[in-house]
Enzyme design. Structure first.
Site, PDB file in Angstrom:
ATOM      1  N   HIS A 289      16.315  25.091  91.669  1.00 17.18           N
ATOM      2  CA  HIS A 289      16.170  24.910  93.105  1.00 17.18           C
ATOM      3  C   HIS A 289      14.997  23.999  93.442  1.00 17.18           C
ATOM      4  CE1 HIS A 289      15.762  25.645  97.312  1.00 17.18           C
ATOM      5  NE2 HIS A 289      16.568  26.668  97.338  1.00 17.18           N
ATOM      6  N   CYS A 290      14.141  23.685  92.454  1.00 17.83           N
ATOM      7  CA  CYS A 290      12.873  23.018  92.796  1.00 17.83           C
ATOM      8  C   CYS A 290      12.801  21.556  92.364  1.00 17.83           C
ATOM      9  CB  CYS A 290      11.716  23.786  92.175  1.00 17.83           C
ATOM     10  SG  CYS A 290      11.609  25.469  92.796  1.00 17.83           S
ATOM     11  N   ILE A 291      12.744  21.337  91.048  1.00 20.93           N
ATOM     12  CA  ILE A 291      12.420  19.996  90.548  1.00 20.93           C
ATOM     13  C   ILE A 291      13.403  18.923  91.027  1.00 20.93           C
ATOM     14  CG2 ILE A 291      11.818  18.650  88.468  1.00 20.93           C
ATOM     15  CD1 ILE A 291       9.975  21.011  88.946  1.00 20.93           C
TER      16      ILE A 291
END
Ligand SMILES: NC(=O)c1ccc[n+]([C@@H]2O[C@H](COP(=O)([O-])OP(=O)(O)OC[C@H]3O[C@@H](n4cnc5c(N)ncnc54)[C@H](O)[C@@H]3O)[C@@H](O)[C@H]2O)c1
Length: 452
Positions: A289-291
């Site tokens: 969900h982030c990088i």
């Protein structure tokens, strides 16, 4: 009495005291990978926690003492229930809370732009039930300015005319607002959750202090910063740093492959330098969900300032090309065996976006499977965490997990996610050809293995 005498007010003192003696009621909005662990941490510290989610299935599962996240055992949910935890879809109960943490999704839309609809919907749902003296903390990753420009204005459209505490105004008609980013690294057990320092940026000094007091109950160290935007940018810097460095090793890996040098050995050797080097590892592409998402929050916002974030764009370009590289490498390896990818049976090992977790979001495995199918391969997958892979925002697979047996029937096995439960020696022994994107077969000498 708190240390922040200059920002003192009745509301401030009251919440400070409730946080100190654990009588503060804590609401967590968004009971996903971030929100649910927060519920458990506060419950462990004897706070009475209420979880809010729009997903009734999750709320019902929790009500029955169940869990929907593999690494969270049901016993932990039940222990939290014993400490007073309940979950609800009813936002009117926000009024009962003293502190409210928001951990809802912040994805990108189809044009790779921030989709803040979840934050907007949450803020709109809180506003009618807002009470003076409450602390509202946004945890969702987002671009610098979101708390001040988006969250606060919506919250201030509340029926009681309450305003966010600003400067030294912590008066009777105010509520407190802060941003405090989540820093969890799913699947990483080397750092205890409580040992990850928690950054907190309040809308004013009182909000920062209350936010630090709140998180001080579950984290060993809090790091106050001067404004929500600083905290928002801190989270993005951390993730962009990773994204750019992963892109760098991915690019160097491509060069090393051409030069016949083992990039993994190079990284291992470079890691012996006791200063100035931090290892990052190449792979089949980035996921989670982030990088893959967060850097684009910043590049989108930067455009408002006529600023082009070139490092982010370049890193994105390289990382996004990695699944294509994996498919090309598979094609070449089959070609060397006088086979075409078209018609070949291919097994993808591991579909989670990284090892030992049950999270599929933005996983490069999904892109790899789709690319292989486009080339005419008959693709199967195996992953101990997923019996079934359906469809998501960007993929439509509808595939069933294939048991890890009879590997000989596959023309190629691609290790995409290096789950610890796999026996790589056995996999190499029983396969015709293994494409290894993770160095999972390190130390196994076999002509069947192609590192890519
Ligand atoms: N997963 C991670 O490891 C991680 C790490 C750091 C930061 N983050 C950030 O934390 C945020 C949450 O991520 P996550 O992984 O927990 O997401 P998630 O999808 O696992 O959970 C989000 C939850 O919010 C709920 N939700 C959506 N809209 C809602 C609303 N209006 N009201 C109440 N509930 C609502 C969803 O039903 C879901 O249960 C994101 O901004 C993400 O970037 C995640």
């Amino acid at each position: 009495m708190s240390t922040a005498q200059t920002v003192s007010s009745a509301h401030f003192e009251s919440l400070h005291k409730k946080l100190a003696d654990r009588t503060a009621r804590i609401g967590v909005i968004g009971l996903g990978y971030v929100g649910l662990p927060l519920v458990l941490l506060f419950s462990e510290q004897k706070f009475r926690v209420t979880g809010f989610d729009i997903d009734k299935t999750k709320v019902d599962t929790l009500a029955q003492g169940g869990s929907y996240i593999v690494r969270i055992p049901e016993t932990e949910i039940q222990a939290a229930q014993a400490a007073g935890f309940t979950a609800t879809t009813d936002y009117s109960r926000i009024a009962e809370m003293d502190a409210v943490l928001i951990a809802v999704p912040t994805p990108l839309n189809d044009h790779h732009e921030p989709d803040l609809s979840f934050i907007v919907a949450t803020a709109e749902a809180i506003a009618p039930h807002l009470r003076a003296g409450q602390l509202i903390v946004l945890e969702s990753t987002t671009y610098p300015g979101t708390t001040e420009e988006l969250l606060v204005p919506i919250l201030e459209k509340n029926p009681r005319g309450l305003k966010a505490a600003r400067g030294e105004n912590n008066g009777n008609s105010t509520f407190f607002v802060a941003f405090s980013p989540e820093r969890e690294d799913p699947g990483n057990d080397t750092v205890a959750r409580a040992d990850i320092p928690k950054v907190a940026g309040g809308f004013n000094p009182a909000a920062t202090e209350l936010c630090c007091k709140l998180y001080g109950a579950i984290f060993h160290r809090t790091v106050p910063v001067s404004a929500p935007a600083v905290a928002e940018m801190t989270k993005l810097l951390e993730n962009i740093y990773r994204c750019v460095n992963i892109a760098l090793v991915n690019e160097l890996k491509m060069l090393c492959l051409r030069m016949g040098i083992n990039i993994w050995e190079v990284i291992q050797a470079a890691s012996t330098k006791p200063f100035g080097f931090h290892p990052f590892y190449p792979g089949p592409g980035i996921g989670g969900h982030c990088i893959p998402l967060d850097p684009f929050y910043l590049s989108w916002k930067a455009k408002e300032y006529d600023f082009h974030t070139r490092f982010i764009e370049l890193a994105g370009e390289i990382n996004l090309s990695m699944p294509y590289h994996v498919v090309a490498a598979t094609m070449e390896a089959l070609n060397r065996r006088r086979k075409s990818l078209n018609g070949s049976k291919v097994l993808v090992l591991g579909v989670a976006y990284k090892k030992d977790i049950d999270d599929l979001r933005e996983s490069p495995a999904l892109t790899i499977i789709e690319l292989l199918q486009k080339e005419g391969a008959q693709v199967s997958y195996n992953d101990p965490f997923f019996e079934y892979v359906g469809h998501g925002r960007k993929y439509k697979l509808e595939m069933q997990n294939t048991p890890l047996e009879n590997l000989q029937r596959f023309d190629a096995v691609i290790i995409v996610t290096d789950h610890s439960s796999y026996d790589y020696k056995w996999i190499v022994q029983h396969s015709q050809l293994v494409i290894d994107t993770r160095n999972a077969t390190k130390g196994i000498v076999s002509e069947k293995v192609v590192r890519c």
